[in-house]
Scaffold this active site. Structure first.
Site, PDB file in Angstrom:
ATOM      1  N   ASP A  96      61.081  16.345  12.565  1.00 30.07           N
ATOM      2  CA  ASP A  96      61.368  16.021  14.531  1.00 30.07           C
ATOM      3  C   ASP A  96      62.712  14.894  14.363  1.00 30.07           C
ATOM      4  OD1 ASP A  96      62.967  16.143  17.078  1.00 30.07           O
ATOM      5  OD2 ASP A  96      61.294  15.761  17.766  1.00 30.07           O
ATOM      6  N   GLU A 107      50.290  15.094  11.786  1.00 26.72           N
ATOM      7  CA  GLU A 107      50.416  16.902  12.157  1.00 26.72           C
ATOM      8  C   GLU A 107      50.201  17.259  11.906  1.00 26.72           C
ATOM      9  OE1 GLU A 107      53.008  16.947  15.346  1.00 26.72           O
ATOM     10  OE2 GLU A 107      52.186  14.969  17.085  1.00 26.72           O
ATOM     11  N   ASN A 128      47.620  12.632  18.496  1.00 26.82           N
ATOM     12  CA  ASN A 128      48.677  13.049  19.050  1.00 26.82           C
ATOM     13  C   ASN A 128      48.734  13.577  20.078  1.00 26.82           C
ATOM     14  OD1 ASN A 128      49.401  11.619  16.865  1.00 26.82           O
ATOM     15  ND2 ASN A 128      51.824  12.871  15.976  1.00 26.82           N
ATOM     16  N   TYR A 151      50.204  14.975  24.450  1.00 29.95           N
ATOM     17  CA  TYR A 151      52.302  14.500  25.309  1.00 29.95           C
ATOM     18  C   TYR A 151      52.181  15.691  26.561  1.00 29.95           C
ATOM     19  CZ  TYR A 151      54.197  13.106  21.338  1.00 29.95           C
ATOM     20  OH  TYR A 151      54.486  12.050  20.136  1.00 29.95           O
ATOM     21  N   GLU A 188      50.007   9.308  19.150  1.00 28.06           N
ATOM     22  CA  GLU A 188      51.681   9.634  19.602  1.00 28.06           C
ATOM     23  C   GLU A 188      50.994   9.936  21.598  1.00 28.06           C
ATOM     24  OE1 GLU A 188      54.217  12.152  17.637  1.00 28.06           O
ATOM     25  OE2 GLU A 188      53.751  11.093  15.497  1.00 28.06           O
TER      26      GLU A 188
END
Length: 596
Positions: free
Chosen positions: A160, A410, A463, A465, A500
Site C-alpha cells: 500500500d 505482514e 501490526n 488496527y 503499526e
C-alpha cells in the site's frame, strides 16, 4: 559493500544532476548504442513518475533509460575506476558506451561496476542506465503484470504505497588502488569501563593490514595489526539512544612501510540484547517510541533529499520519538548515517512487503490464492528474499543505530508453508549477523495462537488496527479486542511491540464525536492504544503508522494516498502529533510506570 568515501588513497566524483531520460517505446530500441533520442531530462536522485505531466510516463511498466556523459579525472591513471549506484528501483542495467558493465535486481540496495578496463583517465564516456519497475511473483517486493484489452501492460502489487521507480539515490564515480580494502566488519562489546571492538577486514589480495581506532577528537585510542583482531578502548564513551558517540576505524593496507590503501569506517560502541521480555541497549531496558516511515515526498517520490532528511529528524526530536522502522525497504544510507550521528534507533527492514495473498482477498472479496505454493511465492521468491537479506546486512552491519533486523512486513505467517519459507531465511540472517535480534511484523490475520514463525523470532512486532479496519469508530470495543490480542502475544514470553497502529485522518476535518477520518478521532484512537500498551508488562515499544501521509496506487479506499500520517505529506502536524508529543516526551526511553 563499503560506501565510497574520499580518503588519502581514494577519490570520489558525484554524478547527480540532470540526465537525459526516456521510457522504452519512446526512445531507440538499443539506447546505449548512441545519444539517447529524447527531449526529456530527469534529475538524479529522484523517482521519475511525478516529474512529467504525461500519464504514459507515470503509468509506464518496463524499462526507463537515463544517460549522461562522464569524464574520468586525469589523475586516476593506474587506479581502479568504479561506478556505484546507491539504488535502482527495481532492477538496473549499466552501459559504458556500448558495453554492458553491470546488472542488478533489487531496488533499495547498492551495486557497482569496475570499469577500469573500458575507460581511460582524462577521457569521456557515455553512461547509459536502464531501470525497470517490473514486479512479479519472484521479485521482492512481489507483484503481477497483466496486459489489458488495448495491449497496455499493467502493474499490480500487494503493498500500500506507490511503486515509484528510477534512480532515487546518488550515482558515483570513484577510484581505489589495485590492492585495496574490500570489506570491513565491526562488532562491539563492553567489558567494564572498556569497549571491545572485534574487526574483520577483507582485502582484494593478500596484504598486511593495520587498524587504528580514533575518538571524536582524532586521538588514537586503540590499534592493531592483521586482518582480524580485537581492539580495547579503555574509558570508552558508549553510543546511546539520544546521545550518540562515534569512533573511526582507520584501516590501512600496507606494502612494506607504504600505505597503498586507506579506508575509514565510523562505528559506535554499544550492545543489544533481548533478555526475557526486555529489549536492552547497553544492558539497559529500551522502550521504542516512533514511527514506521516512508521515503516519500511530493514530486521527488522516493528520491533522497537532504533537506527532508534534516527536517524529518527535527520533527521526530520535537515529538519525542527515539526510533523508527525503515518500512518497507532499506532507506538511503545517508539516513542511517544521520541516525548514527544523532542517536536515533533504527529497525532495519527488507523490501519483503506483500508476501501475503490473504490481504488481497480481503480487499477484493475474491477467494485468495495460497500465499506459498509453486505458482505463487515459491523457492525462487525465497532465493530473491535471501539475496535482499545478504545485501541489506552487507550494507548496514556497521551502523550502531541499527539494533534489529526486520525480515518481512505482514507476511502470511499463519498460512501453511510459512515456516518452510521463513525458517531458512531466519537461519541465514542469524548466520550473517549473530549480534542483532530479529523480528517480522505480524498481520491482523496472524494471531498468537496460529502464527507459525513467532517462536523463531526474538521480538514480536504486531501490526494492529482495532478501531480502524476492525470495530471502526467503536473505540470501547476496539480496546477490549486489542488488549486480549496483545496479552495473548505477551503470554509467549517474548518482548512485544506495536510496529503499526494508526487511523486515516483528513487534515482539517473536525468532530465532537468519535468520527473516523477526523483529527480528533485519530488522537482518541492513539490514546486508546496507549492505555492498552501501558497495561501489558511485556510491551517494549510503539511505532505509529505513519510518520507522514504518503502516496499510494489508485484505489477507491484511498484519496490522494494514505492519510495515516500524524504529519501531512508536506510535514504539517495534525492534532495527533501534539497528542504523541505530550506522551512521548515524558516516557524517557522506558515503559510507563516502571522504575528508571
Amino acid at each position: 559493500m563499503l560506501k565510497p568515501r574520499p580518503t588519502p588513497t581514494r577519490e570520489l566524483v558525484n554524478l547527480d544532476g540532470l540526465w537525459r531520460f526516456g521510457v522504452a517505446g519512446r526512445v531507440q530500441d538499443e539506447p546505449w548504442t548512441g545519444r539517447l533520442e529524447t527531449p526529456l531530462e530527469a534529475p538524479v536522485p529522484a523517482s521519475y513518475n511525478d516529474l512529467f505531466t504525461d500519464p504514459a510516463i507515470r503509468d509506464h511498466v518496463g524499462w526507463a533509460w537515463y544517460q549522461r556523459q562522464v569524464r574520468v579525472p586525469r589523475g586516476w591513471d593506474g587506479e581502479r575506476v568504479l561506478l556505484r549506484f546507491d539504488a535502482a528501483t527495481h532492477a538496473g542495467r549499466v552501459y559504458v558506451d556500448d558495453r554492458l558493465v553491470a546488472e542488478h535486481v533489487g531496488g533499495y540496495t547498492p551495486f557497482e561496476a569496475d570499469i577500469t578496463d573500458v575507460v581511460s583517465a582524462g577521457q569521456e564516456f557515455r553512461l547509459t542506465v536502464g531501470v525497470s519497475n517490473e514486479l512479479t511473483n519472484v521479485t521482492i517486493p512481489p507483484g503481477k503484470i497483466t496486459v489489458d484489452q488495448f495491449g497496455t501492460r499493467k502493474q499490480t502489487y500487494l503493498h500500500d504505497f506507490y511503486n515509484y521507480a528510477g534512480l532515487a539515490r546518488s550515482v558515483w564515480l570513484y577510484s581505489r588502488p589495485a590492492t585495496h580494502v574490500e570489506d570491513v566488519t565491526i562488532r562491539t562489546g563492553v567489558d567494564g569501563s572498556a569497549g571491545t571492538v572485534d574487526y574483520a577486514v577483507r582485502t582484494s589480495a593478500a596484504a598486511d593490514v593495520r587498524v587504528r581506532a580514533l575518538d571524536e577528537t582524532g586521538a588514537e585510542v586503540g590499534s592493531g595489526t592483521g586482518a582480524e583482531g580485537t581492539l580495547r578502548i579503555d574509558g570508552v564513551t558508549l553510543w546511546r539512544p539520544g546521545a550518540a558517540y562515534l569512533y573511526d576505524l582507520v584501516v590501512e593496507v600496507l606494502d612494506g612501510d607504504t600505505v597503498v590503501d586507506s579506508y575509514t569506517e565510523p562505528f559506535g560502541v554499544r550492545t543489544v540484547e533481548v533478555r526475557g521480555t526486555e529489549f536492552l541497549i547497553n544492558g539497559e531496558p529500551f522502550y521504542f517510541t516512533g514511527f514506521g516511515k516512508h521515503e516519500d515526498t511530493p514530486v521527488r517520490g522516493k528520491g533522497h533529499d537532504d533537506a527532508y532528511l534534516v527536517h524529518d529528524f527535527q520533527l521526530m526530536e520535537w515529538i519525542g520519538a527515539n526510533s523508527f522502522r525503515t518500512a518497507h525497504y532499506p532507506y538511503a544510507e545517508e539516513v542511517l548515517e544521520f541516525a548514527d550521528r544523532h542517536g536515533i534507533v533504527v529497525i532495519d527492514e527488507t523490501a519483503a512487503v506483500g508476501i501475503n495473498l490473504a490481504v488481497q482477498g480481503g480487499l477484493t472479496g475474491l477467494a485468495p490464492e495460497p500465499t506459498f505454493s509453486p505458482e505463487t511465492f515459491n523457492d525462487e521468491t525465497r532465493a530473491a528474499h535471501a539475496q535482499h537479506l545478504r545485501e541489506l546486512i552487507a550494507r548496514d552491519k556497521n551502523h550502531p543505530s541499527v539494533v534489529m533486523w526486520c525480515i518481512a512486513n505482514e507476511p502470511s505467517s499463519n498460512e501453511e508453508g510459512a515456516r518452510e519459507y521463513f525458517e531458512p531465511l531466519i537461519r541465514l540472517t542469524r548466520e550473517l549477523d549473530p549480534t542483532r535480534p530479529l523480528t517480522s511484523t505480524a498481520v491482523m490475520f496472524a494471531r498468537a495462537d496460529n502464527d507459525l514463525i513467532a517462536d523463531l523470532l526474538d521480538v514480536l512486532s504486531i501490526n494492529r488496527y482495532f478501531g480502524w479496519y476492525v470495530a471502526t469508530g467503536d473505540l470501547a470495543t476496539a480496546e477490549t479486542y486489542l488488549e486480549g490480542d496483545l496479552r495473548a502475544w505477551a503470554a509467549l514470553g517474548k518482548p512485544v511491540m506495536m510496529a503499526e497502529y494508526g487511523a486515516d485522518t483528513m487534515p482539517g476535518l473536525h468532530s465532537v464525536w468519535d468520527q473516523p477520518w477526523s483529527e480528533e478521532y485519530q488522537a482518541s484512537y492513539l490514546e486508546m492504544n496507549h492505555r492498552v500498551f501501558d497495561r501489558v508488562e511485556a510491551f517494549v515499544g510503539e511505532h505509529v503508522w505513519n510518520f507522514a501521509d504518503f502516496q499510494t496506487s489508485n484505489g477507491i479506499h484511498r484519496v490522494d494516498g494514505n492519510k495515516k500520517g500524524v504529519f501531512t505529506r508536506d510535514r504539517k502536524p495534525k492534532t495527533a502529533a501534539h497528542t504523541l508529543r505530550s506522551r512521548w516526551r515524558g516516557l524517557q526511553n522506558r515503559k510507563p510506570g516502571t522504575a528508571g
